[in-house]
Design a protein around this motif. Sequence first.
Motif, PDB file in Angstrom:
ATOM      1  N   CYS A  22     -43.627 -11.272  -5.083  1.00  0.00           N
ATOM      2  CA  CYS A  22     -42.413 -10.644  -4.629  1.00  0.00           C
ATOM      3  C   CYS A  22     -41.115 -11.476  -5.158  1.00  0.00           C
ATOM      4  O   CYS A  22     -40.972 -12.489  -4.988  1.00  0.00           O
ATOM      5  CB  CYS A  22     -42.253 -10.470  -3.104  1.00  0.00           C
ATOM      6  N   ALA A  23     -40.318 -10.757  -6.141  1.00  0.00           N
ATOM      7  CA  ALA A  23     -38.900 -11.229  -6.445  1.00  0.00           C
ATOM      8  C   ALA A  23     -37.823 -10.626  -5.934  1.00  0.00           C
ATOM      9  O   ALA A  23     -37.592  -9.440  -5.913  1.00  0.00           O
ATOM     10  CB  ALA A  23     -39.272 -11.012  -8.352  1.00  0.00           C
ATOM     11  N   ALA A  24     -36.976 -11.567  -5.472  1.00  0.00           N
ATOM     12  CA  ALA A  24     -35.860 -10.928  -5.078  1.00  0.00           C
ATOM     13  C   ALA A  24     -34.532 -11.342  -5.960  1.00  0.00           C
ATOM     14  O   ALA A  24     -34.418 -12.113  -6.554  1.00  0.00           O
ATOM     15  CB  ALA A  24     -35.415 -12.086  -3.476  1.00  0.00           C
ATOM     16  N   SER A  25     -33.811 -10.100  -5.990  1.00  0.00           N
ATOM     17  CA  SER A  25     -32.755 -10.158  -6.792  1.00  0.00           C
ATOM     18  C   SER A  25     -31.356  -9.288  -6.082  1.00  0.00           C
ATOM     19  O   SER A  25     -31.460  -8.629  -5.057  1.00  0.00           O
ATOM     20  CB  SER A  25     -33.024  -9.313  -8.222  1.00  0.00           C
ATOM     21  N   GLY A  26     -30.446  -9.502  -6.772  1.00  0.00           N
ATOM     22  CA  GLY A  26     -29.054  -8.900  -6.124  1.00  0.00           C
ATOM     23  C   GLY A  26     -28.100  -9.954  -5.750  1.00  0.00           C
ATOM     24  O   GLY A  26     -27.882 -11.407  -6.361  1.00  0.00           O
ATOM     25  N   SER A  27     -27.643  -9.748  -4.895  1.00  0.00           N
ATOM     26  CA  SER A  27     -26.545 -11.005  -4.217  1.00  0.00           C
ATOM     27  C   SER A  27     -27.230 -11.957  -3.494  1.00  0.00           C
ATOM     28  O   SER A  27     -27.320 -11.432  -2.241  1.00  0.00           O
ATOM     29  CB  SER A  27     -25.486 -10.111  -3.429  1.00  0.00           C
ATOM     30  N   ILE A  28     -27.516 -12.961  -3.897  1.00  0.00           N
ATOM     31  CA  ILE A  28     -27.938 -13.969  -2.992  1.00  0.00           C
ATOM     32  C   ILE A  28     -27.251 -15.475  -3.135  1.00  0.00           C
ATOM     33  O   ILE A  28     -27.229 -15.807  -4.290  1.00  0.00           O
ATOM     34  CB  ILE A  28     -29.745 -14.058  -3.602  1.00  0.00           C
ATOM     35  N   PHE A  29     -26.940 -15.782  -2.208  1.00  0.00           N
ATOM     36  CA  PHE A  29     -26.649 -17.217  -1.840  1.00  0.00           C
ATOM     37  C   PHE A  29     -27.531 -18.215  -1.600  1.00  0.00           C
ATOM     38  O   PHE A  29     -27.797 -19.169  -2.097  1.00  0.00           O
ATOM     39  CB  PHE A  29     -25.236 -17.248  -0.900  1.00  0.00           C
ATOM     40  N   SER A  30     -28.311 -17.684  -0.549  1.00  0.00           N
ATOM     41  CA  SER A  30     -29.608 -18.421  -0.150  1.00  0.00           C
ATOM     42  C   SER A  30     -30.599 -17.499   0.570  1.00  0.00           C
ATOM     43  O   SER A  30     -30.227 -16.428   1.030  1.00  0.00           O
ATOM     44  CB  SER A  30     -28.945 -19.448   0.971  1.00  0.00           C
ATOM     45  N   ILE A  31     -31.928 -18.021   0.250  1.00  0.00           N
ATOM     46  CA  ILE A  31     -32.975 -17.439   0.935  1.00  0.00           C
ATOM     47  C   ILE A  31     -33.828 -18.403   1.936  1.00  0.00           C
ATOM     48  O   ILE A  31     -34.002 -19.595   1.259  1.00  0.00           O
ATOM     49  CB  ILE A  31     -33.940 -16.872   0.003  1.00  0.00           C
ATOM     50  N   SER A  32     -33.731 -17.878   3.171  1.00  0.00           N
ATOM     51  CA  SER A  32     -34.610 -18.832   3.940  1.00  0.00           C
ATOM     52  C   SER A  32     -35.894 -18.505   3.975  1.00  0.00           C
ATOM     53  O   SER A  32     -36.732 -18.783   3.056  1.00  0.00           O
ATOM     54  CB  SER A  32     -33.833 -18.744   5.351  1.00  0.00           C
ATOM     55  N   THR A  33     -36.515 -18.301   5.094  1.00  0.00           N
ATOM     56  CA  THR A  33     -38.140 -17.740   5.138  1.00  0.00           C
ATOM     57  C   THR A  33     -38.236 -16.461   4.471  1.00  0.00           C
ATOM     58  O   THR A  33     -37.636 -15.695   4.430  1.00  0.00           O
ATOM     59  CB  THR A  33     -38.416 -17.585   6.700  1.00  0.00           C
ATOM     60  N   MET A  34     -39.379 -16.706   3.688  1.00  0.00           N
ATOM     61  CA  MET A  34     -40.235 -15.414   3.133  1.00  0.00           C
ATOM     62  C   MET A  34     -41.517 -15.316   3.555  1.00  0.00           C
ATOM     63  O   MET A  34     -42.124 -16.146   4.091  1.00  0.00           O
ATOM     64  CB  MET A  34     -40.101 -15.666   1.511  1.00  0.00           C
ATOM     65  N   CYS A  95     -43.421  -7.667   1.346  1.00  0.00           N
ATOM     66  CA  CYS A  95     -42.832  -8.763   1.198  1.00  0.00           C
ATOM     67  C   CYS A  95     -41.544  -8.591   2.161  1.00  0.00           C
ATOM     68  O   CYS A  95     -40.829  -7.716   2.513  1.00  0.00           O
ATOM     69  CB  CYS A  95     -42.165  -8.887  -0.075  1.00  0.00           C
ATOM     70  N   ASN A  96     -41.185  -9.805   2.566  1.00  0.00           N
ATOM     71  CA  ASN A  96     -40.015  -9.825   3.766  1.00  0.00           C
ATOM     72  C   ASN A  96     -39.248 -11.220   3.382  1.00  0.00           C
ATOM     73  O   ASN A  96     -39.834 -12.113   3.246  1.00  0.00           O
ATOM     74  CB  ASN A  96     -40.207  -9.820   5.203  1.00  0.00           C
ATOM     75  N   ALA A  97     -37.774 -11.270   3.275  1.00  0.00           N
ATOM     76  CA  ALA A  97     -37.075 -12.467   3.085  1.00  0.00           C
ATOM     77  C   ALA A  97     -35.889 -12.226   3.905  1.00  0.00           C
ATOM     78  O   ALA A  97     -35.225 -11.108   4.211  1.00  0.00           O
ATOM     79  CB  ALA A  97     -36.746 -12.418   1.858  1.00  0.00           C
ATOM     80  N   ALA A  98     -35.367 -13.505   4.480  1.00  0.00           N
ATOM     81  CA  ALA A  98     -34.218 -13.647   5.289  1.00  0.00           C
ATOM     82  C   ALA A  98     -32.907 -14.133   3.935  1.00  0.00           C
ATOM     83  O   ALA A  98     -33.344 -15.310   3.620  1.00  0.00           O
ATOM     84  CB  ALA A  98     -34.302 -14.658   6.452  1.00  0.00           C
ATOM     85  N   VAL A  99     -32.104 -13.521   3.930  1.00  0.00           N
ATOM     86  CA  VAL A  99     -31.245 -13.699   2.797  1.00  0.00           C
ATOM     87  C   VAL A  99     -29.886 -13.924   3.506  1.00  0.00           C
ATOM     88  O   VAL A  99     -29.189 -13.088   3.828  1.00  0.00           O
ATOM     89  CB  VAL A  99     -31.206 -12.632   1.812  1.00  0.00           C
ATOM     90  N   LYS A 100     -29.067 -14.686   2.638  1.00  0.00           N
ATOM     91  CA  LYS A 100     -27.599 -14.912   2.955  1.00  0.00           C
ATOM     92  C   LYS A 100     -26.993 -14.487   1.689  1.00  0.00           C
ATOM     93  O   LYS A 100     -27.219 -15.259   0.773  1.00  0.00           O
ATOM     94  CB  LYS A 100     -27.173 -16.387   3.458  1.00  0.00           C
TER      95      LYS A 100
END
Length: 121
Positions: A22-34, A95-100
């Motif tokens: 699972c790849a995260a993309s876009g406006s991402i400053f930080s990712i916490s728990t995945m 997939c799940n992610a907490a994103v700032k």
Amino acid sequence: QVQLVESGGGLVQPGGSLRLSCAASGSIFSISTMGWYRQAPGKQRELVAYITKDGSTNYADSVKGRFTISRDNAKNTVYLQMNSLKPEDTAVYYCNAAVKAFVSSPWANYWGQGTQVTVSS
């Protein structure tokens, strides 16, 4: 906006293995728990495993010893290695992610579109 894109699902025989990504993309400053969740037909979505940014992990009892979650922070990607698969592992995996998104943004929760895993002979 943040997108989570899963891959790696499919049909496998009992006892076989699959690796989900699972790849995260876009406006991402930080990712916490995945993490990874799954939902079987007629059942509620359940947690499979999660991993914190520093690598701490937690697993559902039903997958302990068979599944391994990992992440590559440089690639904003989380993986789920699934071994010794059983028919009861059949489900759509999310997939799940907490994103700032920015330094001043609040944390927000994002989901992928899901990938089907079918364990059958």
